[in-house]
Design a protein around this motif. Structure first.
Motif, PDB file in Angstrom:
ATOM      1  N   GLU A 126      33.417 -18.599  82.831  1.00  0.00           N
ATOM      2  CA  GLU A 126      32.522 -17.742  82.053  1.00  0.00           C
ATOM      3  C   GLU A 126      31.601 -18.597  81.179  1.00  0.00           C
ATOM      4  O   GLU A 126      32.048 -19.201  80.207  1.00  0.00           O
ATOM      5  CB  GLU A 126      33.331 -16.797  81.153  1.00  0.00           C
ATOM      6  CG  GLU A 126      34.253 -15.856  81.907  1.00  0.00           C
ATOM      7  CD  GLU A 126      35.065 -14.996  80.972  1.00  0.00           C
ATOM      8  OE1 GLU A 126      34.734 -14.925  79.769  1.00  0.00           O
ATOM      9  OE2 GLU A 126      36.057 -14.398  81.444  1.00  0.00           O
ATOM     10  N   GLY A 127      30.322 -18.630  81.539  1.00  0.00           N
ATOM     11  CA  GLY A 127      29.357 -19.389  80.767  1.00  0.00           C
ATOM     12  C   GLY A 127      28.442 -18.484  79.971  1.00  0.00           C
ATOM     13  O   GLY A 127      28.280 -17.300  80.274  1.00  0.00           O
ATOM     14  N   GLU A 128      27.811 -19.040  78.933  1.00  0.00           N
ATOM     15  CA  GLU A 128      26.881 -18.267  78.120  1.00  0.00           C
ATOM     16  C   GLU A 128      25.872 -19.205  77.472  1.00  0.00           C
ATOM     17  O   GLU A 128      26.098 -20.412  77.337  1.00  0.00           O
ATOM     18  CB  GLU A 128      27.626 -17.482  77.033  1.00  0.00           C
ATOM     19  CG  GLU A 128      28.340 -18.342  76.014  1.00  0.00           C
ATOM     20  CD  GLU A 128      29.107 -17.525  74.977  1.00  0.00           C
ATOM     21  OE1 GLU A 128      29.142 -16.292  75.119  1.00  0.00           O
ATOM     22  OE2 GLU A 128      29.659 -18.131  74.035  1.00  0.00           O
ATOM     23  N   ILE A 129      24.723 -18.636  77.062  1.00  0.00           N
ATOM     24  CA  ILE A 129      23.700 -19.366  76.343  1.00  0.00           C
ATOM     25  C   ILE A 129      23.834 -19.027  74.860  1.00  0.00           C
ATOM     26  O   ILE A 129      23.850 -17.853  74.479  1.00  0.00           O
ATOM     27  CB  ILE A 129      22.284 -18.998  76.834  1.00  0.00           C
ATOM     28  CG1 ILE A 129      22.165 -19.211  78.355  1.00  0.00           C
ATOM     29  CG2 ILE A 129      21.246 -19.818  76.082  1.00  0.00           C
ATOM     30  CD1 ILE A 129      22.309 -20.631  78.810  1.00  0.00           C
ATOM     31  N   ARG A 130      23.923 -20.064  74.006  1.00  0.00           N
ATOM     32  CA  ARG A 130      24.070 -19.867  72.570  1.00  0.00           C
ATOM     33  C   ARG A 130      22.876 -20.461  71.831  1.00  0.00           C
ATOM     34  O   ARG A 130      22.322 -21.483  72.242  1.00  0.00           O
ATOM     35  CB  ARG A 130      25.353 -20.534  72.052  1.00  0.00           C
ATOM     36  CG  ARG A 130      26.636 -19.975  72.634  1.00  0.00           C
ATOM     37  CD  ARG A 130      27.824 -20.677  71.991  1.00  0.00           C
ATOM     38  NE  ARG A 130      29.097 -20.240  72.564  1.00  0.00           N
ATOM     39  CZ  ARG A 130      30.287 -20.696  72.181  1.00  0.00           C
ATOM     40  NH1 ARG A 130      30.354 -21.643  71.224  1.00  0.00           N
ATOM     41  NH2 ARG A 130      31.398 -20.263  72.741  1.00  0.00           N
ATOM     42  N   SER A 131      22.502 -19.830  70.722  1.00  0.00           N
ATOM     43  CA  SER A 131      21.454 -20.368  69.856  1.00  0.00           C
ATOM     44  C   SER A 131      22.040 -21.435  68.943  1.00  0.00           C
ATOM     45  O   SER A 131      23.176 -21.314  68.475  1.00  0.00           O
ATOM     46  CB  SER A 131      20.839 -19.250  69.011  1.00  0.00           C
ATOM     47  OG  SER A 131      20.202 -18.303  69.834  1.00  0.00           O
ATOM     48  N   VAL A 132      21.251 -22.493  68.709  1.00  0.00           N
ATOM     49  CA  VAL A 132      21.662 -23.558  67.803  1.00  0.00           C
ATOM     50  C   VAL A 132      20.464 -23.947  66.944  1.00  0.00           C
ATOM     51  O   VAL A 132      19.308 -23.762  67.340  1.00  0.00           O
ATOM     52  CB  VAL A 132      22.191 -24.797  68.560  1.00  0.00           C
ATOM     53  CG1 VAL A 132      23.438 -24.474  69.349  1.00  0.00           C
ATOM     54  CG2 VAL A 132      21.113 -25.369  69.477  1.00  0.00           C
ATOM     55  N   THR A 133      20.724 -24.456  65.752  1.00  0.00           N
ATOM     56  CA  THR A 133      19.691 -24.991  64.887  1.00  0.00           C
ATOM     57  C   THR A 133      19.875 -26.490  64.789  1.00  0.00           C
ATOM     58  O   THR A 133      20.966 -26.976  64.454  1.00  0.00           O
ATOM     59  CB  THR A 133      19.758 -24.359  63.486  1.00  0.00           C
ATOM     60  OG1 THR A 133      19.564 -22.946  63.603  1.00  0.00           O
ATOM     61  CG2 THR A 133      18.673 -24.935  62.581  1.00  0.00           C
ATOM     62  N   LEU A 134      18.836 -27.229  65.098  1.00  0.00           N
ATOM     63  CA  LEU A 134      18.926 -28.685  65.137  1.00  0.00           C
ATOM     64  C   LEU A 134      18.703 -29.279  63.756  1.00  0.00           C
ATOM     65  O   LEU A 134      17.889 -28.773  62.974  1.00  0.00           O
ATOM     66  CB  LEU A 134      17.890 -29.249  66.105  1.00  0.00           C
ATOM     67  CG  LEU A 134      17.927 -28.722  67.538  1.00  0.00           C
ATOM     68  CD1 LEU A 134      16.790 -29.346  68.339  1.00  0.00           C
ATOM     69  CD2 LEU A 134      19.267 -29.013  68.195  1.00  0.00           C
ATOM     70  N   PRO A 135      19.369 -30.378  63.452  1.00  0.00           N
ATOM     71  CA  PRO A 135      19.092 -31.085  62.192  1.00  0.00           C
ATOM     72  C   PRO A 135      17.770 -31.838  62.287  1.00  0.00           C
ATOM     73  O   PRO A 135      17.270 -32.112  63.386  1.00  0.00           O
ATOM     74  CB  PRO A 135      20.266 -32.056  62.077  1.00  0.00           C
ATOM     75  CG  PRO A 135      20.637 -32.346  63.504  1.00  0.00           C
ATOM     76  CD  PRO A 135      20.417 -31.050  64.253  1.00  0.00           C
TER      77      PRO A 135
END
Length: 325
Positions: free
Chosen positions: A15-24
């Motif tokens: 089970e894969g998914e796309i997640r949002s991330v905030t970069l430093p």
């Protein structure tokens, strides 16, 4: 400058998914890379996707910028090509390769990226990590001029090895695979092709990359006396059974392992960076395009890996695109 990004995660085995991330914000010795392409390493990544990494190999199989732990949740992958948006002047605006998971943008140390040579298209450059494996394998095997060499297993790694062997003087290389469709790939790479039952015997060297016990057994059968099988397959948690009676001892056959995690001891004068730079230089050869067998948008990656892992999507290297992801 927006520092929002999206990353592929394995939420649970299968089970894969796309997640949002905030970069430093990148530091003085870091770069922000905006991804253009990534490649799915079909063999290793489908085993990871299916949760089939053995517990005693968790540390060995850890990717350079992996987050999370096996079996899941984990962010995994290592074939990424993008453009440096922020960082040192010498790198800003350059197309680079990085051993990074599938993610639309990322911040890494500047020395973690390698500039892609101008002669190498960005899409083809995703193969650098696989060609690096092939380079290391041939450093381990050290074939000689005029050797008779067979590659068993026409996946990404096997085809990369065959493509390099096609350049060796006097070496006639045969690619062996159970799929007759691989004959077209072999022709594009400039090597012969055979089904397992029709493979040439009396070989000085057989490079095995089919990740199957049948393939390894057939590899031994193809050797001349005192010949060597170089084992490149990674089997995950699957047991491998071989018949080592009969000719194995009387013909003094040898099985040698090879793995990209360490630089071949035959080339102790070369570093990891040297090996990767060489792989990128070699990718100036257009025949490697034969290994890019499909493309999908980044948003489709969870479905792509599901179909690859179940065999519903045949592929060598499946290209993931990020434009307007």
């Amino acid at each position: 400058m927006t520092r929002d990004a999206r990353a592929f995660w394995l939420r649970a085995p299968g089970e894969g998914e796309i997640r949002s991330v905030t970069l430093p914000a990148p530091g003085p010795d870091e770069v922000l890379v905006r991804t253009r392409y990534s490649g799915v390493s079909r063999g290793t990544e489908t085993l990871v996707f299916a949760g089939r990494v053995p517990a005693d190999q968790y540390a060995t199989m850890r990717a350079p910028f992996q987050e999370g732990d096996f079996p899941a949740p984990v962010k995994y992958g290592y074939l990424s090509v993008g453009e440096v948006e922020e960082g040192p002047d010498a790198l800003r605006g350059r197309t680079v390769f990085c051993l990074h998971p599938h993610q639309s943008a990322y911040v890494v140390p500047a020395d973690a990226v390698v500039v892609v040579p101008e002669a190498v298209p960005a899409a083809r450059a995703v193969l650098a990590g696989t060609v690096e494996t092939a380079v290391n394998a041939l450093w381990d095997a050290a074939p000689l001029v005029g050797d008779r060499v067979t590659v068993v297993g026409g996946g990404m790694v096997g085809c990369s090895v065959a493509a390099l062997l096609a350049r060796f003087p006097g070496v006639r290389t045969e690619l062996v695979d159970a799929d007759p469709a691989r004959a077209g790939v072999a022709a594009a790479l400039g090597v012969d092709f055979a089904l397992p039952a029709d493979a040439a015997v009396g070989r000085d060297l057989v490079v095995h990359a089919s990740a199957s016990a049948d393939g390894l057994q057939r590899s031994l059968e193809l050797l001349r006396p005192e010949g060597t099988v170089l084992e490149l397959s990674w089997y995950g948690d699957r047991p491998v059974t071989l018949s080592l009676g009969g000719a194995f001892h009387s013909r003094r056959l040898r099985i040698q392992s090879s793995q990209v995690g360490t630089v071949s001891p035959r080339r102790a004068d070369r570093s990891y960076a040297d090996r990767l730079a060489l792989a990128l230089d070699l990718l100036a050869e257009p025949t490697f395009d034969a290994l890019l067998t499909g493309r999908s948008r980044f948003a489709e990656l969870p479905d792509v890996l599901d179909r690859l892992s179940t065999g519903r999507l045949p592929a060598l290297c499946h290209l993931i695109t990020y434009d307007g992801e």
